[in-house]
Design a protein around this motif. Structure first.
Motif, mmCIF file in Angstrom:
data_model
loop_
_atom_site.group_PDB
_atom_site.id
_atom_site.type_symbol
_atom_site.label_atom_id
_atom_site.label_comp_id
_atom_site.label_asym_id
_atom_site.label_seq_id
_atom_site.Cartn_x
_atom_site.Cartn_y
_atom_site.Cartn_z
ATOM 1 N N GLU A 48 3.157 -5.993 -3.373
ATOM 2 C CA GLU A 48 3.930 -4.935 -2.396
ATOM 3 C C GLU A 48 3.665 -3.625 -3.041
ATOM 4 O OE1 GLU A 48 8.094 -5.266 -3.512
ATOM 5 O OE2 GLU A 48 8.597 -7.311 -2.320
ATOM 6 N N ASP A 52 2.414 -0.494 -0.783
ATOM 7 C CA ASP A 52 3.120 0.781 -0.838
ATOM 8 C C ASP A 52 2.191 1.897 -1.060
ATOM 9 O OD1 ASP A 52 5.474 -0.520 0.128
ATOM 10 O OD2 ASP A 52 6.136 -0.264 -2.155
ATOM 11 N N TYR A 53 0.936 1.757 -1.928
ATOM 12 C CA TYR A 53 0.243 2.750 -2.073
ATOM 13 C C TYR A 53 -0.698 3.221 -0.950
ATOM 14 C CZ TYR A 53 -4.013 4.842 -3.999
ATOM 15 O OH TYR A 53 -5.083 5.870 -4.448
ATOM 16 N N SER A 56 0.622 5.150 1.744
ATOM 17 C CA SER A 56 1.219 6.245 1.722
ATOM 18 C C SER A 56 -0.067 7.365 2.137
ATOM 19 C CB SER A 56 1.621 6.365 0.180
ATOM 20 O OG SER A 56 0.535 6.404 -0.909
ATOM 21 N N GLY A 67 1.878 8.758 -4.473
ATOM 22 C CA GLY A 67 1.868 7.538 -4.110
ATOM 23 C C GLY A 67 1.102 6.759 -5.207
ATOM 24 N N ARG A 71 2.683 4.297 -8.204
ATOM 25 C CA ARG A 71 1.893 3.039 -8.039
ATOM 26 C C ARG A 71 1.745 2.524 -9.665
ATOM 27 N NH1 ARG A 71 -3.779 1.292 -8.598
ATOM 28 N NH2 ARG A 71 -4.008 -0.759 -7.916
ATOM 29 N N TYR A 128 6.829 -8.876 3.958
ATOM 30 C CA TYR A 128 6.851 -7.435 3.586
ATOM 31 C C TYR A 128 5.921 -6.575 4.495
ATOM 32 C CZ TYR A 128 7.284 -3.758 0.236
ATOM 33 O OH TYR A 128 7.458 -2.346 -0.290
ATOM 34 N N GLY A 130 6.117 -2.967 3.874
ATOM 35 C CA GLY A 130 5.863 -1.623 3.128
ATOM 36 C C GLY A 130 7.262 -0.974 3.085
ATOM 37 N N ASN A 131 7.169 -0.366 1.770
ATOM 38 C CA ASN A 131 8.483 0.567 1.538
ATOM 39 C C ASN A 131 8.427 1.621 0.779
ATOM 40 O OD1 ASN A 131 10.944 1.707 1.618
ATOM 41 N ND2 ASN A 131 11.903 -0.189 0.518
ATOM 42 N N SER A 132 8.156 2.903 1.439
ATOM 43 C CA SER A 132 7.990 4.028 0.326
ATOM 44 C C SER A 132 9.266 4.690 -0.144
ATOM 45 C CB SER A 132 7.215 4.937 1.355
ATOM 46 O OG SER A 132 7.738 5.426 2.407
ATOM 47 N N LYS A 134 11.632 2.846 -1.925
ATOM 48 C CA LYS A 134 12.447 2.243 -3.039
ATOM 49 C C LYS A 134 13.116 3.117 -3.913
ATOM 50 C CE LYS A 134 9.735 -2.060 -2.754
ATOM 51 N NZ LYS A 134 8.643 -1.630 -2.182
#
Length: 197
Positions: A48, A52-53, A56, A67, A71, A128, A130-132, A134
């Motif tokens: 995850e 996400d990284y 970004s 990002g 991370r 999943y 991706g969720n920037s 959180k």
């Protein structure tokens, strides 16, 4: 150096789709799982975080931007101390992405052949997206030690004595001779034991 760069995978900056990002996150996470000895739960979270990284990244300035900092902060909560120290010492994990010839390059391909995997896909690979956004310390809350559960000591059961029905048993003690024998001896002598003549 030139050979190492040629072994890296390069993706054009404007062509990195979600599918490309998740496959790169999968490959990177798989190798981190192998080298850092991740548990299955850590592996899921690392995937995850890596996705996400990668999601970004919008230009070469993002490589070591917010990002990347996030991370590292998230991985600090997910990895234990020796895993994190090892992670920081391995450039292909700590700085996995570089900018070269107008596209993203992934250093992990200088160490591993494409298509080689050590783990099954994480369960979140399919679900999943991706969720920037959180909340801060999301992984800290997920990896907080579980509170100890105190179980009360079990009650000790003391059964009450069973009710007794009927007359109680009479126990006669013998003090060196039999009372019945003594009574018979007294009758033979014309007297009662312990009574008057």
């Amino acid at each position: 150096m030139i050979m190492a760069i040629s072994m890296m995978m390069t993706i054009a900056a404007n062509a990195m789709s979600f599918d490309a990002a998740r496959h790169e996150a999968l490959f990177l996470s798989d190798k981190m799982g192998y080298e850092l000895g991740l548990t299955s739960e850590q592996y899921e979270d690392v995937y995850e975080i890596n996705l996400d990284y990668l999601m970004s990244l919008n230009g070469h300035r993002d490589i070591f931007g917010l990002g990347w900092e996030r991370r590292n902060a998230d991985l600090r909560y997910v990895l234990n101390s020796w895993q994190y120290d090892k992670y920081m010492g391995l450039a292909h994990f700590y700085r996995p992405v570089a900018w070269h010839a107008g596209g993203w390059t992934f250093a992990v391909y200088a160490h591993y052949d494409r298509g080689r995997f050590f783990n099954a896909h994480p369960k979140r690979f399919v679900t999943y997206r991706g969720n920037s956004h959180k909340p801060a310390h999301f992984y800290a809350n997920r990896h907080m030690p579980k509170p100890a559960v105190h179980h009360p000591a079990p009650a000790v059961y003391h059964p009450s004595p069973a009710p007794h029905h009927g007359k109680p048993a009479v126990h006669h003690e013998r003090h060196g001779f039999d009372h019945h024998v003594a009574q018979n001896m007294d009758r033979g002598n014309g007297r009662h034991f312990g009574g008057r003549r």
